[in-house]
Design a protein around this motif. Structure first.
Motif, PDB file in Angstrom:
ATOM      1  N   ILE A 123      56.094  50.621  41.336  1.00 22.49           N
ATOM      2  CA  ILE A 123      54.873  49.842  41.142  1.00 22.49           C
ATOM      3  C   ILE A 123      54.677  48.917  42.337  1.00 22.49           C
ATOM      4  O   ILE A 123      55.594  48.208  42.757  1.00 22.49           O
ATOM      5  CB  ILE A 123      54.962  49.020  39.835  1.00 22.49           C
ATOM      6  N   ARG A 124      53.472  48.940  42.898  1.00 23.46           N
ATOM      7  CA  ARG A 124      53.115  48.040  44.006  1.00 23.46           C
ATOM      8  C   ARG A 124      52.160  46.975  43.478  1.00 23.46           C
ATOM      9  O   ARG A 124      51.458  47.174  42.478  1.00 23.46           O
ATOM     10  CB  ARG A 124      52.451  48.840  45.130  1.00 23.46           C
ATOM     11  N   THR A 125      52.138  45.843  44.155  1.00 23.47           N
ATOM     12  CA  THR A 125      51.223  44.764  43.756  1.00 23.47           C
ATOM     13  C   THR A 125      50.297  44.411  44.910  1.00 23.47           C
ATOM     14  O   THR A 125      50.662  44.533  46.078  1.00 23.47           O
ATOM     15  CB  THR A 125      51.998  43.503  43.330  1.00 23.47           C
ATOM     16  N   PHE A 126      49.098  43.987  44.536  1.00 28.36           N
ATOM     17  CA  PHE A 126      48.124  43.522  45.529  1.00 28.36           C
ATOM     18  C   PHE A 126      47.752  42.092  45.169  1.00 28.36           C
ATOM     19  O   PHE A 126      47.276  41.819  44.066  1.00 28.36           O
ATOM     20  CB  PHE A 126      46.886  44.410  45.539  1.00 28.36           C
ATOM     21  N   ASN A 127      47.980  41.158  46.105  1.00 29.09           N
ATOM     22  CA  ASN A 127      47.711  39.744  45.864  1.00 29.09           C
ATOM     23  C   ASN A 127      46.277  39.395  46.266  1.00 29.09           C
ATOM     24  O   ASN A 127      45.874  39.610  47.414  1.00 29.09           O
ATOM     25  CB  ASN A 127      48.691  38.873  46.654  1.00 29.09           C
ATOM     26  N   LEU A 128      45.544  38.837  45.321  1.00 25.44           N
ATOM     27  CA  LEU A 128      44.175  38.407  45.603  1.00 25.44           C
ATOM     28  C   LEU A 128      44.196  37.116  46.423  1.00 25.44           C
ATOM     29  O   LEU A 128      45.167  36.351  46.371  1.00 25.44           O
ATOM     30  CB  LEU A 128      43.426  38.153  44.292  1.00 25.44           C
ATOM     31  N   PRO A 129      43.134  36.865  47.190  1.00 23.48           N
ATOM     32  CA  PRO A 129      43.063  35.579  47.921  1.00 23.48           C
ATOM     33  C   PRO A 129      42.993  34.401  46.937  1.00 23.48           C
ATOM     34  O   PRO A 129      42.721  34.577  45.752  1.00 23.48           O
ATOM     35  CB  PRO A 129      41.760  35.708  48.718  1.00 23.48           C
ATOM     36  N   GLU A 130      43.241  33.222  47.469  1.00 26.17           N
ATOM     37  CA  GLU A 130      43.134  32.023  46.639  1.00 26.17           C
ATOM     38  C   GLU A 130      41.684  31.845  46.190  1.00 26.17           C
ATOM     39  O   GLU A 130      40.741  32.136  46.931  1.00 26.17           O
ATOM     40  CB  GLU A 130      43.577  30.791  47.440  1.00 26.17           C
ATOM     41  N   PHE A 131      41.519  31.388  44.946  1.00 30.08           N
ATOM     42  CA  PHE A 131      40.169  31.168  44.438  1.00 30.08           C
ATOM     43  C   PHE A 131      39.506  30.039  45.223  1.00 30.08           C
ATOM     44  O   PHE A 131      40.153  29.042  45.586  1.00 30.08           O
ATOM     45  CB  PHE A 131      40.206  30.798  42.956  1.00 30.08           C
ATOM     46  N   PRO A 132      38.209  30.169  45.486  1.00 33.54           N
ATOM     47  CA  PRO A 132      37.507  29.083  46.219  1.00 33.54           C
ATOM     48  C   PRO A 132      37.429  27.839  45.353  1.00 33.54           C
ATOM     49  O   PRO A 132      37.250  27.934  44.129  1.00 33.54           O
ATOM     50  CB  PRO A 132      36.120  29.674  46.476  1.00 33.54           C
ATOM     51  N   PRO A 133      37.553  26.645  45.969  1.00 31.38           N
ATOM     52  CA  PRO A 133      37.561  25.399  45.172  1.00 31.38           C
ATOM     53  C   PRO A 133      36.249  25.153  44.427  1.00 31.38           C
ATOM     54  O   PRO A 133      36.245  25.163  43.202  1.00 31.38           O
ATOM     55  CB  PRO A 133      37.853  24.306  46.193  1.00 31.38           C
ATOM     56  N   PRO A 134      35.117  25.028  45.139  1.00 32.76           N
ATOM     57  CA  PRO A 134      33.874  24.941  44.370  1.00 32.76           C
ATOM     58  C   PRO A 134      33.312  26.351  44.210  1.00 32.76           C
ATOM     59  O   PRO A 134      33.151  27.064  45.186  1.00 32.76           O
ATOM     60  CB  PRO A 134      32.957  24.090  45.248  1.00 32.76           C
ATOM     61  N   LEU A 135      33.028  26.748  42.996  1.00 29.77           N
ATOM     62  CA  LEU A 135      32.595  28.120  42.746  1.00 29.77           C
ATOM     63  C   LEU A 135      31.078  28.246  42.883  1.00 29.77           C
ATOM     64  O   LEU A 135      30.378  28.677  41.977  1.00 29.77           O
ATOM     65  CB  LEU A 135      33.051  28.560  41.355  1.00 29.77           C
ATOM     66  N   SER A 136      30.573  27.865  44.035  1.00 30.78           N
ATOM     67  CA  SER A 136      29.154  28.043  44.325  1.00 30.78           C
ATOM     68  C   SER A 136      28.938  29.422  44.946  1.00 30.78           C
ATOM     69  O   SER A 136      29.884  30.121  45.297  1.00 30.78           O
ATOM     70  CB  SER A 136      28.667  26.960  45.295  1.00 30.78           C
ATOM     71  N   TYR A 137      27.658  29.815  45.101  1.00 29.65           N
ATOM     72  CA  TYR A 137      27.329  31.158  45.563  1.00 29.65           C
ATOM     73  C   TYR A 137      27.941  31.450  46.924  1.00 29.65           C
ATOM     74  O   TYR A 137      28.544  32.505  47.135  1.00 29.65           O
ATOM     75  CB  TYR A 137      25.806  31.324  45.623  1.00 29.65           C
ATOM     76  N   GLN A 138      27.812  30.506  47.868  1.00 33.57           N
ATOM     77  CA  GLN A 138      28.318  30.742  49.220  1.00 33.57           C
ATOM     78  C   GLN A 138      29.833  30.930  49.226  1.00 33.57           C
ATOM     79  O   GLN A 138      30.352  31.820  49.911  1.00 33.57           O
ATOM     80  CB  GLN A 138      27.940  29.572  50.143  1.00 33.57           C
ATOM     81  N   TYR A 139      30.516  30.091  48.461  1.00 30.58           N
ATOM     82  CA  TYR A 139      31.977  30.196  48.442  1.00 30.58           C
ATOM     83  C   TYR A 139      32.445  31.482  47.756  1.00 30.58           C
ATOM     84  O   TYR A 139      33.452  32.084  48.140  1.00 30.58           O
ATOM     85  CB  TYR A 139      32.584  28.972  47.752  1.00 30.58           C
TER      86      TYR A 139
END
Length: 1141
Positions: A450-466
């Motif tokens: 089994i391999r894993t794929f790490n997602l990027p860190e979640f953006p701090p403010p969850l606005s459209y641009q971020y």
């Protein structure tokens, strides 16, 4: 309100969605503090009080452990936050979860960081399985194996079940485990594992259901309604609301014993299992170790429960008629042990079983099918290669105790078998006990890490641009992962493409998403998201659709999605009806009679059924009345049942072979060897003497010299008797069969003729057909009970008539060279053409479960069906693999993990020879793919490239590792039909010419048809090139000759070789210093037939002329230069195995 704050509580439950799917719900119950006036009175002193809140996460994916971890992290965050921030934090938490893509089925898990924990989302183990993110060993900690079997039995019989516990969380988790245990069967009724006290009236529902409630309500529930199955999780008990005991049938004994033995060996305690391991100092490492242990335990439990389901239902498939979608339930029940009848009678009428039948009739290739094939014994596998009516074999008669048939006969040879005697192809089953049975794996064993794929860190403010920036980072991260993955690991590449396509579609990059999903054709089509892709195509704006259609690959993808969508709409919503066999209620004309007999499972062959129709309608209007059919069917079944009860003495069992069955037993008669009963198997006649039970061998059918009816004197009467003269006894065997004499005479003569033809043609199916004819004669005579019965039965004497009308002698050369014949169309109502054959050698060091141990024979039939035979025993190894629906033209073993098949529908299908599954396609051709070849280049890169050609003249050069098209060009000829690589040049054979082409696609030389064949309509049919002698051999579709050219001079052939009685050449292969040529022609009577000519390449002479098939020879292939295998066109449809001198 409360004056102290307990830790948060997590509960799991299930709710119904809009479209009746089960949605999974995980609830976090916690208490938030509020500063309030004490007792509501004004005071300077404030008291800390707490308000209860509940947060529910609802998902259609059962990520119980992952969502529990997410809510635990969120609870930690809430403890340090202010009440004014609560609503905003809930929104942010839910938005983060919405950014996490669900991984596709396979060996890739998704990991994301939700401080302080890293959360892992496991993928589904297989396409047909749900997500598995709960601890499957929990029921084994709560119940003993016998109680688990009782619960599974109740679920399969669709009882009303109520789970009880003082711990609400246990209800859902344990109930969900049982839903997984019964896979691939699916619970079809209400599923409400958590009932509040206000919902207890749900248990009054008149249907089957599975519900759960608090143990506090036990008495209330038990007294409310009778016949409830009450399952106390805390006490580990299973009882009925009417009594303390559960009066329902258990699962069959054989399956029960096997399951209990397997369960006793499970390692269910984490601390005990890993007490030898050192301590981890990082919390995420501790969690990772626990996940790894749980994955291992879950895999073992899944195999154990799947084996249970297979042991219960595996033989269901033997009583299905796929053409008419009929399940013969009466026959199935008759084949079960008497003690198991009650269980099966209740299960066969359930919705859950009906859905299971529908999947089997649709030939669903799921975990059940794969494990069923793994545990099928070699004897049963060989029995699927015959059409014999069902009778107990001597092995089954001799086996009085349970011995599960899941020990494969491990053949040691990795090469071809010694076919000195084709009759020795029967392989005995190794008898094993439950204690040493190997646990067979379905698809749950960790076949790859089994391999894993790490997602990027979640953006701090969850606005459209971020959020868009998050998607860009995620896409670029997946792109890097794709570039770093090796082409050999196509399964991992496919998961990366899938995830990137998913993210691209969410981010609004629809064209890029289409490109990613198109890449799945070359990596793993099993995870192709058809519904998502259809929605994506329909949502394309006009400008993006125009942009996508400028790319040929995406244009083809869009077109194919539309066609697949139309095909899906045309399919029945319920997946196809399932019928139970019923006796007819009206008169049957021929067409209805054929359908009815095939549905009954008596016989499938169309010509045999037509002869049976003639027999049952002798001297009357050509229709069978319901009463006659009922008598015939009842007599057939009574005879079959009587064979099950034949009690043979031990001395008889010693003389008979393990796969022999007693098909006919006379009444007690007087014979020249004393009084006894005459018995018939598929191989011999013998006498069971009376008085002191004994066995007297009369004769094997192949040893018979003559059979005739005589009469024996008895007082003043002459009693009809049968005389059988054999080759190994001087005196004839005589038996006074009285009224049975004529019938036995017909049956023995038919069996004798069938055995002679089977021996002459090296084709055991002739014997099976003769046996079916003889048993049908018996049933016709028994059902008609009239003076015309014997005459009617004689209509079925097919082989006996053939012996009289047509000489059955096979030419000596043909008989000496032919070793064996196989019929790949046994499960069909009529023969299918064998279009392509390919032999692949066994792979040393590869386990049998991985599919590489023994050599294989790949057989392409019409309509895209590929069969696989174990070339060590010539038994069918797998169910058919469906690759498209068009004719298959060519096959090529590219390497140990890729077998390419060119199809008339323009696709190249790629099968994994080990897993025998097709999950890749090459879609670059525009017309039918007609030829494939390999070239091992000895350059600095030492790469292997493949060439494919299409009938439109296109040639594509492929990189085998990446499956990318390196180059594409077109040659000018009439229907390009095959290609070969010779001395660094590509030779292309069309109907009108053979072209020598450079690697860049430019034509170097052209070889036209010989002058005397310029007027030929179909021209060249095949060609061969020799490295040793620099010669080119060619055959022609309309001429019975071969022409040979020197490669240095293609102006005209230097020799012509005439092929006597040949109308045209179809195929050629080189074996040692011989050319084997498959042809089509006509017999003296004008019937089609196929011949094989063996030509000596040194003397240019025909060494052998083999009468191979009753229709054109379609294909030839070599097996290690020891055997040549030939496949015939539709009127014959068989595979011949020939010895190479």
């Amino acid at each position: 309100m409360a004056d102290r704050s307990p830790a948060g509580l997590l509960e799991a439950c299930v709710v119904a969605g809009v479209s009746n799917e089960r949605l999974k719900e995980l609830c976090l119950v916690f208490q938030q503090d509020n500063m309030m006036l004490k007792n509501g009175h004004r005071s300077t002193k404030l008291q800390r009080l707490y308000t209860t809140y509940c947060i529910c996460v609802i998902s259609k994916y059962p990520y119980y452990n992952a969502l529990r971890d997410c809510l635990s992290c969120f609870l930690l965050q809430l403890k340090t936050s202010r009440m004014s921030e609560f609503e905003e934090q809930v929104k942010e938490f839910s938005a983060k979860l919405a950014l996490v893509p669900i991984p596709p089925p396979g060996p890739l898990h998704v990991v994301f960081n939700l401080r302080p924990l890293q959360i892992e989302l496991p993928s589904r183990l297989d396409v047909d399985r749900p997500v598995l993110d709960l601890d499957l060993h929990l029921p084994f900690l709560c119940f003993k194996p016998k109680q688990i079997l009782q619960i599974i039995s109740c679920i399969l019989m669709e009882q009303r079940l109520v789970f009880l516990s003082t711990n609400w969380a246990k209800l859902t988790l344990v109930a969900e485990c049982f839903m997984i245990f019964i896979h691939p069967l699916r619970w079809q009724h209400p599923f409400v594992p958590v009932l509040s006290c206000q919902m207890l009236d749900f248990i009054m529902a008149p249907t089957a259901y599975l519900m759960g409630c608090h143990t506090h309500h036990f008495q209330e529930v038990a007294e409310e309604i009778d016949d409830l199955v009450l399952i106390d999780i805390d006490q580990g008990t299973v009882s009925s609301s009417g009594s303390d005991r559960l009066n329902l049938p258990d699962v069959p004994l054989a399956a029960r014993d096997c399951f209990i033995y397997r369960a006793s060996g499970l390692q269910l305690h984490y601390d005990l299992d890993l007490c030898h391991a050192g301590s981890q100092t990082d919390v995420n490492e501790v969690r990772a170790r626990r996940r790894q242990w749980q994955h291992k335990v879950n895999s073992v439990i899944l195999n154990v429960t799947m084996e249970l389901v297979v042991n219960i239902f595996s033989e269901v498939c033997e009583f299905l008629n796929y053409e008419h979608r009929v399940f013969n339930s009466e026959e199935f029940l008759r084949s079960r042990e008497t003690t198991d009848h009650t269980f099966y009678k209740r299960v066969l009428d359930t919705h859950i079983f009906h859905s299971f039948l529908r999947d089997r009739l649709n030939r669903k290739n799921d975990a059940f099918t794969r494990m069923q094939l793994n545990i099928r014994s070699e004897t049963r596998r060989l029995r699927t290669m015959t059409e014999s009516p069902r009778r107990p074999t001597m092995e089954e008669v001799n086996r009085k105790t349970f011995r599960p048939e899941n020990g494969l006969n491990n053949r040691l040879g990795k090469s071809m078998p010694n076919l000195a005697d084709y009759r020795l192809l029967t392989v005995p089953v190794r008898q094993i006990s439950v204690g040493n049975m190997p646990l067979q794996s379905g698809s749950w064993g960790p076949s790859r890490p089994i391999r894993t794929f790490n997602l990027p860190e979640f953006p701090p403010p969850l606005s459209y641009q971020y959020v868009q920036k998050y998607y860009v980072d995620l896409i670029s991260q997946l792109t890097r992962a794709i570039s770093m993955a090796t082409p050999d690991d196509s399964a991992l590449l496919a998961r990366y493409y899938y995830l990137r396509g998913l993210v691209n579609s969410v981010a609004g990059r629809r064209v890029d998403a289409l490109g990613d999903f198109q890449s799945l054709y070359k990596t793993d089509m099993d995870i192709f998201p058809a519904e998502l892709l259809n929605a994506l195509v329909e949502s394309l704006p006009a400008d993006e659709r125009k942009l996508a259609e400028q790319r040929p690959d995406l244009k083809r993808l869009i077109s194919r999605v539309k066609k697949d969508n139309e095909r899906e709409r045309a399919r029945p919503m319920d997946g196809g009806a399932v019928k139970r066999f019923e006796l007819p209620k009206k008169h049957l004309h021929l067409e209805d009679f054929v359908r009815c007999v095939q549905e009954s499972g008596i016989v499938k062959d169309l010509e045999t059924i037509q002869r049976l129709f003639e027999a049952l309608t002798v001297g009357q209007q050509k229709q069978v009345d319901p009463e006659t059919f009922r008598f015939f069917y009842s007599f057939w079944k009574e005879t079959e049942a009587a064979a099950q009860d034949v009690d043979l003495p031990a001395v008889a069992l010693e003389h008979l072979e393990s796969d022999e069955c007693v098909y006919k037993l006379s009444s007690s008669v007087k014979t020249s060897h004393g009084v006894g009963k005459l018995a018939m198997t598929q191989r011999r006649l013998f006498l069971l003497t009376e008085g002191r039970p004994g066995y007297v061998e009369i004769t094997k059918f192949r040893d018979i010299e003559d059979v005739k009816i005589s009469s024996a004197p008895f007082l003043l009467l002459r009693i009809p008797s049968l005389k059988i003269k054999t080759s190994f006894r001087k005196e004839s065997f005589e038996v006074n069969l009285k009224s049975e004499c004529d019938l036995w005479h017909l049956m023995i003569k038919e069996m004798w003729a069938g055995r002679k033809m089977a021996d002459d043609h090296k084709d055991p199916q002739f014997m099976e057909q003769a046996l079916a004819n003889a048993l049908l004669m018996d049933a016709v005579v028994g059902s008609l009970q009239s003076q015309k019965a014997i005459y009617a039965a004689s209509k079925l004497a097919y082989f006996d008539k053939m012996k009289l009308e047509v000489p059955m002698m096979v030419p000596k050369t043909t008989s000496e060279t032919l070793k064996h014949k196989i019929n790949p169309s046994l499960d069909q109502t009529s023969p299918h053409a064998v279009d392509v054959l390919l032999y692949t050698p066994g792979q040393l060091g590869v386990s049998e479960l991985d599919g590489g141990a023994n050599p294989k024979l790949w057989c392409a039939l019409s309509d895209g069906k590929v069969l696989v035979f174990d070339a060590a025993s010539w038994s069918m190894q797998q169910n058919s693999v469906q690759v498209g629906t068009s004719r298959l033209n060519c096959m090529l073993a590219v390497n140990q993990l890729q077998l390419w098949i060119g199809s008339q529908d323009s696709f190249i299908y790629i099968i994994n020879p080990r897993s025998v599954s097709c999950n890749k396609q090459l879609t670059e051709h525009r017309g039918a793919v007609t030829g494939l070849t390999l070239e091992d280049r000895a350059d600095k890169f030492n790469q292997t490239v493949a060439y494919s050609c299409g009938e439109d003249g296109s040639v594509i050069v492929w990189d085998v590792c990446s499956l990318q098209a390196r180059r594409q060009f077109r040659v000018s000829c009439d229907r390009l039909q095959s290609i070969q690589v010779h001395n660094g040049m590509l030779w292309c054979c069309g109907r009108d010419c053979v072209l020598e082409v450079r690697r860049n696609g430019t034509v170097h030389r052209t070889m036209s048809l010989p002058d005397h064949l310029r007027s030929s309509a179909r021209g060249f049919s095949s060609f061969l090139l020799f490295n040793e002698s620099e010669q080119l051999w060619a055959g022609f579709a309309d001429a019975g000759e071969l022409c040979v050219w020197h490669c240095r001079d293609l102006s005209k052939p230097f020799i012509r070789i005439q092929l006597k009685d040949c109308a045209g050449v179809v195929c050629m292969i080189k074996v040692k210093s011989q050319i084997w040529v498959g042809c089509h022609g006509r017999s003296a009577a004008g019937k089609a037939r196929g011949k094989i000519y063996v030509v000596n390449t040194d003397r240019y002479t025909v060494e052998k002329e083999l009468v191979a098939h009753a229709d054109s020879v379609q294909t030839l292939c070599s097996a290690e230069d020891r055997y040549v295998l030939s496949g015939a066109a539709q009127d014959d449809g068989k595979i011949g195995i020939w010895k190479v001198e």
